[in-house]
Scaffold this motif. Structure first.
Motif, short mmCIF file in Angstrom:
data_model
loop_
_atom_site.label_atom_id
_atom_site.label_comp_id
_atom_site.label_asym_id
_atom_site.label_seq_id
_atom_site.Cartn_x
_atom_site.Cartn_y
_atom_site.Cartn_z
N LYS A 119 -0.01 -0.24 1.75
CA LYS A 119 0.82 -2.01 2.26
C LYS A 119 -0.37 -3.05 1.81
N GLN A 120 -1.29 -2.70 1.44
CA GLN A 120 -1.90 -3.28 0.33
C GLN A 120 -2.02 -3.47 -0.58
N ASP A 171 0.15 -2.12 -2.70
CA ASP A 171 1.70 -2.29 -2.92
C ASP A 171 1.79 -3.92 -3.73
#
Length: 145
Positions: free
Chosen positions: A71-72, A74
């Motif tokens: 997520k980070q 991305d």
């Protein structure tokens, strides 16, 4: 940090407008980063322990554990894409003109270092060699120095 099982320290991508007035400083820092990354990559390549598949597997596992979560990554990729777009527009490129042209320019500036992106014990040495080639290319460029 990686060998200790700690996450890599990452810097956020600031908006281009924040970086714009400091592009020369950014260029200087990039040169230092190229030198550091080349030194570290060559150290890994020359490490006799990495002749063992077990040690290469351990290194890959450490690296994957230390990377930011997906997520980070991305979010960082999104911030980079915005920075890149804003830079191109500010530098006078007509990004609406020819998608094929810009895609080719990007592929030339960023040749593949690892098709598919998955690093394994089997390919880590080749990935490091390919990455070193890219670093050498940029270090040989007067604009980066």
């Amino acid at each position: 940090r990686m060998k200790k099982g700690e996450p890599f320290l990452t810097l956020p991508y600031k908006p281009y407008e924040e970086d714009k007035k400091n592009l020369n400083i950014l260029r200087k820092h990039a040169h230092d980063d190229f030198l550091y990354l080349k030194k570290r990559t060559v150290e890994y390549l020359n490490d006799p322990d990495l002749q063992s598949k077990e040690k290469r597997t351990e290194l890959v596992n450490q690296m994957n554990h230390s990377r930011p979560p997906p997520k980070q990554r991305d979010a960082m990729a999104k911030d980079l894409s915005h920075w890149f777009k804003d830079y191109l527009v500010d530098a006078g490129y007509f990004i609406e003109d020819s998608p094929h042209l810009y895609k080719q320019m990007i592929m030339t500036a960023f040749p593949p270092v690892n098709e598919g992106g998955e690093v394994s014990a089997e390919n880590i040495e080749q990935v490091a060699i390919n990455y070193t080639r890219v670093l050498n290319k940029y270090l040989a460029n007067d604009e980066v120095a």
